[in-house]
Design a protein around this motif. Structure first.
Motif, mmCIF file in Angstrom:
data_model
loop_
_atom_site.group_PDB
_atom_site.id
_atom_site.type_symbol
_atom_site.label_atom_id
_atom_site.label_comp_id
_atom_site.label_asym_id
_atom_site.label_seq_id
_atom_site.Cartn_x
_atom_site.Cartn_y
_atom_site.Cartn_z
ATOM 1 N N SER A 26 0.844 -1.192 0.000
ATOM 2 C CA SER A 26 0.000 0.000 0.000
ATOM 3 C C SER A 26 0.880 1.243 0.000
ATOM 4 N N VAL A 27 0.497 2.212 -0.801
ATOM 5 C CA VAL A 27 1.166 3.512 -0.812
ATOM 6 C C VAL A 27 0.175 4.529 -0.279
ATOM 7 N N ARG A 28 0.565 5.272 0.770
ATOM 8 C CA ARG A 28 -0.372 6.152 1.466
ATOM 9 C C ARG A 28 0.191 7.563 1.610
ATOM 10 N N ALA A 29 -0.735 8.518 1.656
ATOM 11 C CA ALA A 29 -0.378 9.905 1.914
ATOM 12 C C ALA A 29 -1.539 10.559 2.649
ATOM 13 N N GLU A 30 -1.250 11.611 3.394
ATOM 14 C CA GLU A 30 -2.292 12.330 4.117
ATOM 15 C C GLU A 30 -1.916 13.798 4.221
ATOM 16 N N GLY A 31 -2.943 14.627 4.432
ATOM 17 C CA GLY A 31 -2.687 16.060 4.557
ATOM 18 C C GLY A 31 -3.983 16.844 4.592
ATOM 19 N N PRO A 32 -3.885 18.175 4.754
ATOM 20 C CA PRO A 32 -5.091 19.005 4.903
ATOM 21 C C PRO A 32 -5.776 19.366 3.597
ATOM 22 N N GLU A 33 -5.097 19.189 2.458
ATOM 23 C CA GLU A 33 -5.691 19.556 1.180
ATOM 24 C C GLU A 33 -5.831 18.326 0.290
ATOM 25 N N ARG A 34 -7.028 18.113 -0.182
ATOM 26 C CA ARG A 34 -7.318 16.897 -0.948
ATOM 27 C C ARG A 34 -6.466 16.794 -2.203
ATOM 28 N N ALA A 35 -6.400 17.866 -2.975
ATOM 29 C CA ALA A 35 -5.665 17.816 -4.236
ATOM 30 C C ALA A 35 -4.187 17.524 -4.001
ATOM 31 N N ALA A 36 -3.630 18.132 -2.984
ATOM 32 C CA ALA A 36 -2.215 17.915 -2.694
ATOM 33 C C ALA A 36 -1.957 16.485 -2.245
ATOM 34 N N VAL A 37 -2.876 15.921 -1.474
ATOM 35 C CA VAL A 37 -2.722 14.541 -0.994
ATOM 36 C C VAL A 37 -2.810 13.560 -2.163
ATOM 37 N N VAL A 38 -3.774 13.787 -3.050
ATOM 38 C CA VAL A 38 -3.916 12.921 -4.223
ATOM 39 C C VAL A 38 -2.665 12.989 -5.093
ATOM 40 N N ASP A 39 -2.178 14.200 -5.320
ATOM 41 C CA ASP A 39 -0.968 14.360 -6.130
ATOM 42 C C ASP A 39 0.223 13.656 -5.483
ATOM 43 N N ARG A 40 0.322 13.755 -4.164
ATOM 44 C CA ARG A 40 1.462 13.143 -3.474
ATOM 45 C C ARG A 40 1.416 11.624 -3.559
ATOM 46 N N VAL A 41 0.241 11.015 -3.335
ATOM 47 C CA VAL A 41 0.173 9.560 -3.357
ATOM 48 C C VAL A 41 0.423 9.022 -4.765
ATOM 49 N N MET A 42 0.003 9.786 -5.776
ATOM 50 C CA MET A 42 0.273 9.358 -7.150
ATOM 51 C C MET A 42 1.769 9.380 -7.436
ATOM 52 N N ARG A 43 2.454 10.406 -6.947
ATOM 53 C CA ARG A 43 3.894 10.501 -7.159
ATOM 54 C C ARG A 43 4.647 9.422 -6.379
ATOM 55 N N LEU A 44 4.168 9.106 -5.170
ATOM 56 C CA LEU A 44 4.823 8.072 -4.373
ATOM 57 C C LEU A 44 4.622 6.680 -4.965
ATOM 58 N N ALA A 45 3.472 6.467 -5.606
ATOM 59 C CA ALA A 45 3.162 5.141 -6.150
ATOM 60 C C ALA A 45 3.889 4.866 -7.454
ATOM 61 N N GLU A 46 4.250 5.918 -8.195
ATOM 62 C CA GLU A 46 4.840 5.712 -9.513
ATOM 63 C C GLU A 46 6.141 4.925 -9.476
ATOM 64 N N TYR A 89 -6.969 11.406 3.453
ATOM 65 C CA TYR A 89 -6.121 10.223 3.368
ATOM 66 C C TYR A 89 -6.311 9.599 1.984
ATOM 67 N N ALA A 90 -5.222 9.327 1.325
ATOM 68 C CA ALA A 90 -5.275 8.698 0.002
ATOM 69 C C ALA A 90 -4.381 7.463 -0.006
ATOM 70 N N SER A 91 -4.797 6.436 -0.738
ATOM 71 C CA SER A 91 -4.001 5.207 -0.808
ATOM 72 C C SER A 91 -4.175 4.531 -2.159
ATOM 73 N N ILE A 92 -3.143 3.810 -2.544
ATOM 74 C CA ILE A 92 -3.160 2.971 -3.742
ATOM 75 C C ILE A 92 -2.584 1.615 -3.344
ATOM 76 N N ASP A 93 -3.326 0.544 -3.594
ATOM 77 C CA ASP A 93 -2.886 -0.806 -3.258
ATOM 78 C C ASP A 93 -2.380 -1.511 -4.513
ATOM 79 N N LEU A 94 -1.278 -2.205 -4.346
ATOM 80 C CA LEU A 94 -0.705 -2.988 -5.441
ATOM 81 C C LEU A 94 -0.412 -4.394 -4.950
#
Length: 222
Positions: A26-46, A89-94
């Protein structure tokens, strides 16, 4: 001596080293802004995806998959009982299936220090082809054990060969009038079982996988 009905059980098992290891990440990210959290988890998962696809091209990964992005929001409470601003909180499972334990161990060592990466359980298993083949072989050997056991009883009674009357999975042969029902509860169980090696903890040197078979058979000894 007249003919005698003999009811026996045959059992056999095989132990094999696992052929495949499927791990969930699982790749996870969290934060106060939804767009920033989504962008971060996508970058971490790549880079995790890239590391898996590289190993698939090299042959050490036989299959992999990635679930869609999941996002949720929670509003925590402070010590004074006041609701605070939402935390996203955003996550991507692989999942990835490795052909060798050594390759899995190397990959885990590589990705485990990466930001946002959480390693899940490892499921050790056989290929479907091996499972089907060994199940057939183990079941056939369980039948041979039942035949040999029935023949041993017949020989001890001074009788000759045994003739099969019934053979079935455990618990499916109806009791004879002389066989109490109490014995049936003890005999119940799966006739053919394959125990996977997925346990409660991650292991890179897994236990053997056990495939076992148990049958009940009824013979006429003459």
């Amino acid at each position: 001596m007249s003919d005698v009905t003999v009811t026996v059980r045959g059992e056999h098992e095989a132990r094999l080293a696992p052929e495949r290891a499927t791990i969930r990440v699982s790749v996870r990210a969290e934060g106060p802004e939804r767009a920033a959290v989504v962008d971060r988890v996508m970058r971490l998962a790549e880079p995790v995806r890239e590391s898996i696809t590289e190993r698939q091209e090299g042959g050490s990964v036989v299959d992999w998959s990635s679930k869609r992005l999941s996002v949720r929001a929670e509003r925590p409470w402070n010590n004074e009982g006041k609701r605070l601003a939402p935390v996203y909180y955003a996550s991507i499972d692989l999942t990835a299936t490795f052909a060798e334990a050594s390759e899995l161990s190397i990959w885990v060592s590589d990705v485990s220090p990466w930001d946002g990466v959480e390693l899940g359980w490892v499921d050790w298993h056989l290929t479907p082809q091996t499972t089907a083949r060994v199940e057939r072989e183990v079941a056939a050997e369980a039948v041979r054990v039942a035949v040999a056991r029935a023949q041993a009883y017949a020989t001890a009674l001074g009788l000759g060969d045994v003739v099969p009357l019934e053979i079935a999975d455990v618990g499916l042969i109806a009791p004879t009038p002389a066989q109490p029902m109490a014995g049936m509860a003890k005999a119940r169980g799966a006739a053919l079982m394959s125990a996977d090696a997925g346990g409660g903890s991650m292991e890179y040197e897994p236990d053997e996988i056990v495939i076992s078979a148990t049958v009940e058979a009824r013979f006429l000894a003459r």
